[in-house]
Scaffold this active site. Structure first.
Site, short mmCIF file in Angstrom:
data_model
loop_
_atom_site.label_atom_id
_atom_site.label_comp_id
_atom_site.label_asym_id
_atom_site.label_seq_id
_atom_site.Cartn_x
_atom_site.Cartn_y
_atom_site.Cartn_z
CG ASP A 12 -39.46 8.10 -31.81
OD1 ASP A 12 -39.75 6.88 -31.83
OD2 ASP A 12 -39.05 8.69 -30.80
N GLY A 13 -42.34 7.15 -32.95
CA GLY A 13 -43.65 7.15 -32.30
C GLY A 13 -44.70 6.21 -32.89
N GLY A 15 -45.06 3.06 -32.37
CA GLY A 15 -45.53 2.16 -31.32
C GLY A 15 -46.50 2.86 -30.38
NE ARG A 25 -43.38 -1.83 -30.57
CZ ARG A 25 -42.99 -0.59 -30.27
NH1 ARG A 25 -43.60 0.09 -29.34
NH2 ARG A 25 -41.96 -0.04 -30.88
CG ASN A 60 -34.39 0.45 -34.62
OD1 ASN A 60 -34.53 1.18 -35.59
ND2 ASN A 60 -34.70 0.86 -33.39
CD1 TRP A 61 -29.09 -4.31 -35.89
CD2 TRP A 61 -30.53 -5.86 -36.62
NE1 TRP A 61 -29.04 -4.32 -37.27
CE2 TRP A 61 -29.90 -5.27 -37.74
CE3 TRP A 61 -31.48 -6.87 -36.83
CZ2 TRP A 61 -30.19 -5.65 -39.05
CZ3 TRP A 61 -31.77 -7.25 -38.13
CH2 TRP A 61 -31.13 -6.63 -39.22
NE ARG A 63 -37.34 -0.71 -31.80
CZ ARG A 63 -38.19 0.27 -32.00
NH1 ARG A 63 -39.33 0.03 -32.60
NH2 ARG A 63 -37.90 1.49 -31.63
NE ARG A 181 -33.90 9.19 -27.07
CZ ARG A 181 -34.96 9.11 -26.26
NH1 ARG A 181 -34.91 9.65 -25.07
NH2 ARG A 181 -36.05 8.49 -26.64
CB ILE A 182 -28.83 12.82 -32.48
CG1 ILE A 182 -28.80 14.33 -32.32
CG2 ILE A 182 -28.38 12.46 -33.88
CD1 ILE A 182 -27.50 14.96 -32.74
CB SER A 183 -31.69 8.05 -31.79
OG SER A 183 -32.52 8.48 -30.76
C1 FPP Z 1 -39.83 4.42 -34.47
O1 FPP Z 1 -41.05 4.24 -33.81
C2 FPP Z 1 -39.92 3.89 -35.79
C3 FPP Z 1 -39.17 2.87 -36.26
C4 FPP Z 1 -38.12 2.19 -35.49
C5 FPP Z 1 -39.38 2.36 -37.62
C6 FPP Z 1 -39.69 3.42 -38.60
C7 FPP Z 1 -40.11 2.78 -39.83
C8 FPP Z 1 -41.14 3.19 -40.59
C9 FPP Z 1 -41.97 4.38 -40.30
C10 FPP Z 1 -41.46 2.46 -41.81
C11 FPP Z 1 -40.29 2.33 -42.70
C12 FPP Z 1 -40.69 2.24 -44.05
C13 FPP Z 1 -39.91 1.88 -45.06
C14 FPP Z 1 -40.44 1.99 -46.41
C15 FPP Z 1 -38.54 1.38 -44.90
P1 FPP Z 1 -41.03 3.35 -32.49
O2 FPP Z 1 -41.35 1.95 -32.85
O3 FPP Z 1 -39.73 3.55 -31.79
O4 FPP Z 1 -42.18 4.01 -31.72
P2 FPP Z 1 -42.28 4.15 -30.14
O5 FPP Z 1 -41.08 4.95 -29.72
O6 FPP Z 1 -43.56 4.88 -29.94
O7 FPP Z 1 -42.28 2.75 -29.59
#
Ligand code: FPP
Length: 228
Positions: A12-13, A15, A25, A60-61, A63, A181-183
């Site tokens: 996570d994180g 963004g 992002r 995540n869909w 988004r 969270r477990i999300s």
């Molecule tokens: C959460 O950060 C991260 C994700 C939803 C995507 C995670 C994916 C990767 C790290 C790359 C995946 C790589 C492969 C090879 C499949 P966030 O966007 O929720 O961050 P935020 O909470 O700070 O907005």
């Protein structure tokens, strides 16, 4: 306590990491993708058997389409950049989650990588893609029912049909960015896992911090509901 056999991570994180430095992002996700390589290598060096990474959840869909499209391009970015190195390390790539909803190109790239690495005998790197813990349990139950003649089911039945059935139990779940969270990640599988929440964003979670988390795990006492 020993090194965990199976570690699962909520990455996570990305963004927030990007925002902190006034970058889009997507830049956070791209840097996060490079970091998948760093943590996979470190996990392999430490002797972890299975590393399961939450790359895209069923939620995540929600988004924006532009961000989803970008996230869907990342498996290819990752595989183009790092497959050679993973092969050299004997690492096997697998996935859990419903790939059928992913873009055809993404599925193709993933299946190629899965096929190329399927004989590797080292660490298994599992990407949870379009994965949800609740649907994992529902799918397991449905496949038990489909096998026919079911009046009641046991925990073992679910263990035998859940997406992670071929892996050891999850020993440790790490989540970056200090959200507690477990999300909807691995709901069934995390029953007795240790949890570690780390106070940095995923792109900053380097091999050293990962090794620290593993060291913290080895200092915990796991009682599995019993007494020591
Ligand atoms: C959460 O950060 C991260 C994700 C939803 C995507 C995670 C994916 C990767 C790290 C790359 C995946 C790589 C492969 C090879 C499949 P966030 O966007 O929720 O961050 P935020 O909470 O700070 O907005």
């Amino acid at each position: 306590m020993n090194i965990p056999q199976h570690v699962a991570i909520i990455m996570d994180g990305n963004g927030r990491w990007a925002k902190k430095q006034n970058k889009p992002r997507a830049y956070g996700h791209l840097t996060g993708t490079d970091n998948v390589r760093n943590i996979a290598i470190k996990a392999d060096e430490l002797g972890i058997k299975v590393l399961t990474l939450y790359a895209f959840s069923t939620e995540n869909w929600k988004r924006p389409k532009e961000e989803i499209d970008y996230l869907m391009s990342l498996p290819e970015v990752f595989i183009d950049k790092f497959l050679k190195e993973l092969m050299e390390r004997n690492i096997k790539i697998e996935t859990i989650g419903d790939l059928s909803a992913l873009p055809v190109k993404t599925v193709k790239v993933l299946n190629t990588a899965i096929n190329k690495t399927k004989k590797n005998k080292g660490m298994i790197l599992v990407f949870a893609l379009n994965y949800g813990g609740r649907s994992d349990i529902v799918n397991a139950v449905n496949s038990i029912i489909k096998n026919g003649n079911v009046n009641s089911i046991t925990e073992q039945d679910i263990n035998n049909h859940i997406s992670t059935k071929d892996y050891p139990e999850v020993d440790l779940m790490i989540r970056t960015s200090l959200d507690y969270r477990i999300s909807n990640f691995l709901l069934w599988q995390l029953s007795y896992a240790e949890f570690i929440f780390v106070d940095c964003y995923w792109p900053d979670f380097n091999g050293e911090r990962f090794a620290e988390a593993i060291a913290e795990y080895t200092n915990r006492q796991r009682r599995f509901g019993g007494l020591l």
